[in-house]
Design an enzyme around this catalytic site. Structure first.
Site, short mmCIF file in Angstrom:
data_model
loop_
_atom_site.label_atom_id
_atom_site.label_comp_id
_atom_site.label_asym_id
_atom_site.label_seq_id
_atom_site.Cartn_x
_atom_site.Cartn_y
_atom_site.Cartn_z
N SER A 178 36.89 41.18 30.28
CA SER A 178 37.82 40.22 30.87
C SER A 178 37.13 38.92 31.28
O SER A 178 37.71 37.84 31.17
CB SER A 178 38.52 40.84 32.08
OG SER A 178 39.24 41.99 31.70
N HIS A 214 37.10 37.72 36.49
CA HIS A 214 38.04 36.79 35.87
C HIS A 214 37.76 35.36 36.31
O HIS A 214 37.69 34.43 35.49
CB HIS A 214 39.47 37.18 36.24
CG HIS A 214 39.90 38.49 35.66
ND1 HIS A 214 41.22 38.92 35.66
CD2 HIS A 214 39.19 39.48 35.06
CE1 HIS A 214 41.29 40.11 35.09
NE2 HIS A 214 40.07 40.47 34.73
#
Length: 302
Positions: free
Chosen positions: A206, A252
């Protein structure tokens, strides 16, 4: 006909000395066109269009005719990368690496995950010892980027990679795209290492994917494209990051910030200093990541 020593022999035309000469590679083809560099006669199959007139294939291979190296006139991407025949090659390789590690996880069970996931510092009861990045297992910062344990997790990340990867790879070039992906992933790992609980494991691509998302926004802004679609996608992903439970938001955010910063340096560098600025951008990003990791390590072991 007399020949200057060391010059290539020019074929005589079959029609006689008064007619046009034959091509230096195909003597049976009379032609009135000569290479603007070596002055040899060339037929349509052998001529290559140049800035002025035509050149023979040997002169084209030997130099660009502009005083620069032949590579100087090769078409380049917006970031200065060479245009590849397959703009998805690196993306495919990354997909394959993630899939291979996922299959290895399925085959080996939790043991492989425990050894490769991102972990700051914790006690491993199976090995009766402390494990984690703070204990010198620096490789976890990288291996966690390719590690997935659940099908929905890898499916979402790989679909995002397939959607975001090829346009960026085509725009940046293979080498720059690879650097962007890896540095973005490291940025996500570093922020997770810094802010997450020391015994909280995390894994997944991610961070790198969010880096590609940030890079896409930077690239679209550089090209003056409509920013609304990517901004909406970015907002949805950030909302999902902070509202969905059990998501390492640090990875993220770290990947997003680092990916956008690296991409900015790549697409805004002046043409005459591209290589220097690109290398400097990547080096500075890696130094910043290294500083974050160093500070967190001192906190955990100090």
């Amino acid at each position: 006909m007399d020949q200057v020593p060391g010059s290539p022999q020019e074929p005589q035309d079959a029609r006689g000395g008064d007619g046009p000469q034959g091509c230096y590679r195909h003597p049976d083809r009379p032609t009135g066109v000569r290479c603007t560099r070596c002055d040899r006669p060339i037929c349509p199959d052998c001529m290559v269009s140049a800035s002025v007139g035509f050149q023979c294939q040997e002169c084209v291979r030997g130099g660009s005719g502009t005083g620069h190296a032949p590579q100087a006139t090769v078409p380049r991407t917006i970031a200065g990368g060479t245009i590849a025949a397959d703009p998805r090659l690196v993306t495919k390789i990354l997909l394959g690496l993630n899939a291979a590690v996922f299959l290895a996880v399925l085959a080996s069970g939790a043991e492989l995950v425990d050894r490769l996931d991102l972990l700051g510092l914790a006690f491993d009861p199976n090995r009766y010892q402390l494990v984690g990045v703070a204990e010198g297992e620096w490789y976890r910062l990288v291996t966690a980027m390719f590690l997935h344990q659940q099908i929905p997790h890898i499916a979402f990340n790989m679909l995002s990679l397939w959607w975001l990867g090829p346009p960026l790879e085509a725009a940046l070039g293979r080498l720059r795209f690879t650097a962007l992906y890896l540095i973005s992933g490291l940025g996500g790992s570093a922020l997770s290492y810094l802010l997450a609980a020391q015994n909280q494991p995390s894994l997944g691509a991610s961070g790198a994917i969010f880096g590609l998302l940030g890079a896409t926004a930077v690239l679209l802004r550089r090209l003056n494209y409509d920013m609304k679609p990517v901004l909406i996608l970015l907002a949805l992903n950030l909302a999902f990051t902070f509202l969905w439970p059990n998501i390492a938001w640090q990875a993220h955010v770290g990947g997003l910030v680092v990916g956008a910063a690296v991409a900015f340096g790549m697409v805004h560098a002046p043409r005459d200093r591209r290589a220097v600025i690109h290398v400097a951008t990547c080096v500075l990003a890696l130094l910043a990541i290294g500083a974050v990791v160093w500070v967190r390590t001192l906190q955990l072991v100090g």
